[in-house]
Structure formats: C-alpha cells, structure tokens
Motif scaffolding. Structure first.
Motif, PDB file in Angstrom:
ATOM      1  N   LEU A  76       0.788  -1.044  -0.021  1.00 60.99           N
ATOM      2  CA  LEU A  76      -0.114   0.019   0.063  1.00 60.99           C
ATOM      3  C   LEU A  76       0.729   1.348   0.008  1.00 60.99           C
ATOM      4  CD1 LEU A  76      -2.515  -1.096   2.903  1.00 60.99           C
ATOM      5  CD2 LEU A  76      -2.729  -0.988   0.366  1.00 60.99           C
ATOM      6  N   LEU A  77       0.308   2.187  -0.775  1.00 62.29           N
ATOM      7  CA  LEU A  77       1.007   3.579  -0.531  1.00 62.29           C
ATOM      8  C   LEU A  77       0.153   4.546   0.415  1.00 62.29           C
ATOM      9  CD1 LEU A  77       3.411   5.334  -1.534  1.00 62.29           C
ATOM     10  CD2 LEU A  77       1.711   6.246  -3.177  1.00 62.29           C
ATOM     11  N   LEU A  78       0.813   4.865   1.364  1.00 55.92           N
ATOM     12  CA  LEU A  78      -0.078   5.755   2.456  1.00 55.92           C
ATOM     13  C   LEU A  78       0.032   7.074   2.053  1.00 55.92           C
ATOM     14  CD1 LEU A  78      -0.752   5.468   6.016  1.00 55.92           C
ATOM     15  CD2 LEU A  78       0.157   7.336   5.177  1.00 55.92           C
ATOM     16  N   PHE A  87      -5.741  22.781  13.116  1.00 51.52           N
ATOM     17  CA  PHE A  87      -6.077  21.299  14.099  1.00 51.52           C
ATOM     18  C   PHE A  87      -4.763  20.489  14.007  1.00 51.52           C
ATOM     19  CE2 PHE A  87     -10.161  22.629  12.716  1.00 51.52           C
ATOM     20  CZ  PHE A  87     -10.879  22.632  13.959  1.00 51.52           C
ATOM     21  N   ARG A  88      -3.644  20.915  13.350  1.00 49.76           N
ATOM     22  CA  ARG A  88      -2.406  20.381  13.512  1.00 49.76           C
ATOM     23  C   ARG A  88      -1.874  20.268  14.843  1.00 49.76           C
ATOM     24  NH1 ARG A  88       0.040  22.535   7.720  1.00 49.76           N
ATOM     25  NH2 ARG A  88      -1.497  21.503   6.543  1.00 49.76           N
ATOM     26  N   ALA A  89      -0.959  19.485  15.240  1.00 48.67           N
ATOM     27  CA  ALA A  89      -0.186  19.275  16.772  1.00 48.67           C
ATOM     28  C   ALA A  89      -1.643  19.009  17.732  1.00 48.67           C
ATOM     29  CB  ALA A  89       0.627  20.377  16.898  1.00 48.67           C
ATOM     30  N   ARG A  90      -2.501  18.208  17.435  1.00 50.22           N
ATOM     31  CA  ARG A  90      -3.669  18.169  18.215  1.00 50.22           C
ATOM     32  C   ARG A  90      -3.958  16.674  18.364  1.00 50.22           C
ATOM     33  NH1 ARG A  90      -7.834  23.152  17.885  1.00 50.22           N
ATOM     34  NH2 ARG A  90      -8.450  22.001  19.875  1.00 50.22           N
ATOM     35  N   GLY A  91      -2.958  15.736  17.651  1.00 50.98           N
ATOM     36  CA  GLY A  91      -3.368  14.296  17.766  1.00 50.98           C
ATOM     37  C   GLY A  91      -4.398  13.825  16.389  1.00 50.98           C
ATOM     38  N   VAL A  92      -4.758  14.668  15.615  1.00 50.60           N
ATOM     39  CA  VAL A  92      -5.650  14.299  14.337  1.00 50.60           C
ATOM     40  C   VAL A  92      -4.852  13.500  13.476  1.00 50.60           C
ATOM     41  CG1 VAL A  92      -7.291  15.209  12.413  1.00 50.60           C
ATOM     42  CG2 VAL A  92      -7.216  16.450  14.730  1.00 50.60           C
ATOM     43  N   GLY A  93      -3.676  13.788  13.164  1.00 49.40           N
ATOM     44  CA  GLY A  93      -2.925  12.996  12.205  1.00 49.40           C
ATOM     45  C   GLY A  93      -2.646  11.859  12.717  1.00 49.40           C
ATOM     46  N   ARG A  94      -2.337  11.820  13.826  1.00 45.56           N
ATOM     47  CA  ARG A  94      -1.942  10.511  14.651  1.00 45.56           C
ATOM     48  C   ARG A  94      -3.012   9.539  14.703  1.00 45.56           C
ATOM     49  NH1 ARG A  94       2.332   8.350  17.643  1.00 45.56           N
ATOM     50  NH2 ARG A  94       1.674   6.016  17.866  1.00 45.56           N
ATOM     51  N   ASP A 117       7.818  12.440   5.940  1.00 45.38           N
ATOM     52  CA  ASP A 117       8.940  12.988   7.146  1.00 45.38           C
ATOM     53  C   ASP A 117       9.278  11.993   8.194  1.00 45.38           C
ATOM     54  OD1 ASP A 117      10.557  15.068   8.599  1.00 45.38           O
ATOM     55  OD2 ASP A 117       8.751  15.475   9.800  1.00 45.38           O
ATOM     56  N   GLU A 118      10.611  11.568   7.996  1.00 50.05           N
ATOM     57  CA  GLU A 118      10.974  10.319   8.789  1.00 50.05           C
ATOM     58  C   GLU A 118      10.782  10.502  10.462  1.00 50.05           C
ATOM     59  OE1 GLU A 118      13.588   7.448  11.110  1.00 50.05           O
ATOM     60  OE2 GLU A 118      14.020   9.740  10.613  1.00 50.05           O
ATOM     61  N   PRO A 119      11.183  11.881  10.806  1.00 48.06           N
ATOM     62  CA  PRO A 119      11.051  12.003  12.382  1.00 48.06           C
ATOM     63  C   PRO A 119       9.374  11.728  12.582  1.00 48.06           C
ATOM     64  CG  PRO A 119      12.484  13.518  11.496  1.00 48.06           C
ATOM     65  CD  PRO A 119      11.766  13.030  10.352  1.00 48.06           C
ATOM     66  N   TYR A 120       8.704  12.198  11.883  1.00 51.47           N
ATOM     67  CA  TYR A 120       7.169  12.071  12.106  1.00 51.47           C
ATOM     68  C   TYR A 120       6.734  10.605  12.162  1.00 51.47           C
ATOM     69  CZ  TYR A 120       2.235  12.773  11.958  1.00 51.47           C
ATOM     70  OH  TYR A 120       0.827  12.465  12.391  1.00 51.47           O
ATOM     71  N   TYR A 121       6.963   9.824  10.968  1.00 46.21           N
ATOM     72  CA  TYR A 121       6.437   8.637  10.561  1.00 46.21           C
ATOM     73  C   TYR A 121       7.106   7.543  11.651  1.00 46.21           C
ATOM     74  CZ  TYR A 121       3.213  10.763   7.398  1.00 46.21           C
ATOM     75  OH  TYR A 121       2.223  11.393   6.605  1.00 46.21           O
ATOM     76  N   SER A 122       8.367   7.682  11.995  1.00 45.48           N
ATOM     77  CA  SER A 122       9.222   6.662  12.691  1.00 45.48           C
ATOM     78  C   SER A 122       8.499   6.402  14.123  1.00 45.48           C
ATOM     79  CB  SER A 122      10.617   7.189  12.777  1.00 45.48           C
ATOM     80  OG  SER A 122      10.695   8.283  13.573  1.00 45.48           O
ATOM     81  N   ARG A 123       7.734   7.606  14.526  1.00 44.74           N
ATOM     82  CA  ARG A 123       7.028   7.180  15.734  1.00 44.74           C
ATOM     83  C   ARG A 123       6.160   6.048  15.693  1.00 44.74           C
ATOM     84  NH1 ARG A 123       5.061  13.206  17.228  1.00 44.74           N
ATOM     85  NH2 ARG A 123       4.520  13.226  14.857  1.00 44.74           N
ATOM     86  N   VAL A 124       5.523   5.681  14.484  1.00 43.75           N
ATOM     87  CA  VAL A 124       4.757   4.620  14.420  1.00 43.75           C
ATOM     88  C   VAL A 124       5.357   3.523  13.793  1.00 43.75           C
ATOM     89  CG1 VAL A 124       2.581   6.076  14.525  1.00 43.75           C
ATOM     90  CG2 VAL A 124       3.676   5.465  12.375  1.00 43.75           C
ATOM     91  N   HIS A 143      15.327   9.953   0.776  1.00 43.11           N
ATOM     92  CA  HIS A 143      15.742   9.980   2.294  1.00 43.11           C
ATOM     93  C   HIS A 143      14.089   9.729   2.784  1.00 43.11           C
ATOM     94  CE1 HIS A 143      19.996  10.432   2.453  1.00 43.11           C
ATOM     95  NE2 HIS A 143      19.856  11.198   1.731  1.00 43.11           N
ATOM     96  N   ARG A 144      13.155  10.489   1.872  1.00 50.25           N
ATOM     97  CA  ARG A 144      11.999  10.465   2.431  1.00 50.25           C
ATOM     98  C   ARG A 144      11.060   9.141   2.184  1.00 50.25           C
ATOM     99  NH1 ARG A 144       9.740  15.038   4.000  1.00 50.25           N
ATOM    100  NH2 ARG A 144       7.791  15.035   2.966  1.00 50.25           N
ATOM    101  N   LEU A 145      11.807   8.250   1.452  1.00 48.88           N
ATOM    102  CA  LEU A 145      11.144   6.873   1.053  1.00 48.88           C
ATOM    103  C   LEU A 145      11.047   6.103   2.278  1.00 48.88           C
ATOM    104  CD1 LEU A 145      11.960   6.145  -2.562  1.00 48.88           C
ATOM    105  CD2 LEU A 145       9.749   6.379  -1.677  1.00 48.88           C
ATOM    106  N   LEU A 146       9.795   5.752   2.928  1.00 48.97           N
ATOM    107  CA  LEU A 146       9.815   5.071   4.049  1.00 48.97           C
ATOM    108  C   LEU A 146       8.836   3.879   3.853  1.00 48.97           C
ATOM    109  CD1 LEU A 146       9.093   8.095   6.411  1.00 48.97           C
ATOM    110  CD2 LEU A 146      11.090   7.012   5.686  1.00 48.97           C
ATOM    111  N   VAL A 147       9.092   2.774   4.938  1.00 50.48           N
ATOM    112  CA  VAL A 147       8.414   1.350   4.609  1.00 50.48           C
ATOM    113  C   VAL A 147       8.123   1.175   6.200  1.00 50.48           C
ATOM    114  CG1 VAL A 147      10.679   0.116   4.791  1.00 50.48           C
ATOM    115  CG2 VAL A 147       8.278  -0.653   3.662  1.00 50.48           C
ATOM    116  N   MET A 148       6.891   0.378   6.332  1.00 49.87           N
ATOM    117  CA  MET A 148       6.465  -0.242   7.349  1.00 49.87           C
ATOM    118  C   MET A 148       6.067  -1.661   7.040  1.00 49.87           C
ATOM    119  SD  MET A 148       3.446   0.813  10.230  1.00 49.87           S
ATOM    120  CE  MET A 148       4.139   0.576  11.723  1.00 49.87           C
ATOM    121  N   GLU A 149       6.813  -2.422   7.920  1.00 45.39           N
ATOM    122  CA  GLU A 149       6.567  -4.058   7.649  1.00 45.39           C
ATOM    123  C   GLU A 149       5.099  -4.413   8.658  1.00 45.39           C
ATOM    124  OE1 GLU A 149      10.465  -6.650   6.729  1.00 45.39           O
ATOM    125  OE2 GLU A 149       9.917  -5.668   8.884  1.00 45.39           O
ATOM    126  N   LEU A 150       4.086  -4.466   8.333  1.00 43.04           N
ATOM    127  CA  LEU A 150       2.873  -5.022   9.177  1.00 43.04           C
ATOM    128  C   LEU A 150       2.829  -6.482   9.339  1.00 43.04           C
ATOM    129  CD1 LEU A 150      -0.024  -3.148   7.258  1.00 43.04           C
ATOM    130  CD2 LEU A 150       1.530  -2.490   9.118  1.00 43.04           C
TER     131      LEU A 150
END
Length: 172
Positions: A76-78, A87-94, A117-124, A143-150
């Motif tokens: 999947l591409l998120l 409403f940013r920095a209030r938990g909506v994105g998370r 942004d790796e610092p943001y998405y690395s938190r999950v 440097h902005r290409l990120l992956v998450m293994e489910l």
C-alpha cells in the motif's frame, strides 16, 4: 487531543469533494507534480483503508491508501495524510494514521510505503528504505521513502520500481 471530540470514519465517495478542497488548501497546486500523485493518476485509493477525521460536521483531516507493487510485491502507498492547519499538533494526524495502519494490518496487508518526514512517521514504526532499493516515477527525495512492515520480514528481499497495481486500476 484532549479538547477535541474527534470522529474517525472510513472515507465514502460523498467525501471526495471535501477532501479535494482540503488537499487544495493544504498542499496547493504543486501537489500534482509529486511522484506520489503520479501513482494516484489511474489507481483509486481503497475507501475501506482511507479515513476522514471529523469534529461534528467539519472535516478536519484525511488519509488515503492505494494499492501498489514494489517490484512484484503487493503493498500500500499511504498518503496523502493531511490535517487542516488549525487542528495540527492536536492528535488528528496520529489518530488517522493509527486507524489506517490498524485496518490495513487487520485486512491482511503486509507492507506500507510512503513519501514523508521520517521523524514524524518513525514514531509509528516507519523506517527509511535503503537508497537505491526502490524507485518511484519522477523525482523523489530518497531520504523520504519510508516503509513499514505489518508482518515480520515482509520487506525482506523486496526491491524494484514502485508502480500502480494495475489489477486494481479503474477502467476509463
């Protein structure tokens, strides 16, 4: 997000215009030249894995996921993940991100990629993809290409071009 009464709902076709206006406000017209948007040109996102955030009747955020292939491996591409600026920095994105990831895992998906942004998405749990392992259409900051293994090991041995999963393409 203690002061917000937020509702996360699966996206429906009725939300399309509201979401497009949200993307227009938050990303502007330059969004159409981005590599991730090139992948979205012919492939619909999956409504069951795309979500909207509401406060009452006000749309305050959205996240979409679409089917891609990395080499021959389904993924999947998120994205885009967007939240109205007030409403940013209030938990909506998370909250949107948590729901999208949980539902993808529940539906049996094994890999999610994104450009972000790796610092943001690395938190999950997202991690940088080693440079040169995958390619996207058009220019992209590696440097902005990120992956998450489910699923453990789901990215082992996976490489190649990121492209739309044409088996899921909409018909013209």
């Amino acid at each position: 997000m203690t002061d917000l009464s937020l509702t996360i709902l699966p996206e429906s076709p009725n939300h399309a215009q509201l979401i497009e206006r949200l993307h227009e406000r938050t990303f502007g017209p330059g969004r159409f030249v981005l590599s991730a948007y090139r992948l979205r040109e012919h492939i619909d996102h999956i409504n069951a894995l795309s979500f909207t955030a509401w406060i009452g009747t006000l749309l305050v955020g959205s996240v979409r996921q679409l089917p891609i292939l990395v080499g021959d491996t389904p993924a999947l591409l998120l994205g885009p993940l967007t939240v109205e600026p007030p409403f940013r920095a209030r938990g909506v994105g998370r909250a949107l991100l948590d729901r999208a990831l949980a539902d993808a895992r529940e539906q049996g998906h094994k890999l999610i990629l994104l450009v972000g942004d790796e610092p943001y998405y690395s938190r999950v749990g997202f991690k940088k993809i080693p440079k040169g392992r995958v390619t996207m259409p058009g220019p992209v900051d590696a440097h902005r290409l990120l992956v998450m293994e489910l699923a453990d090991g789901a990215f082992d041995g996976v490489s190649g071009p990121i492209r739309p999963d044409w088996s899921k393409a909409r018909t013209a």
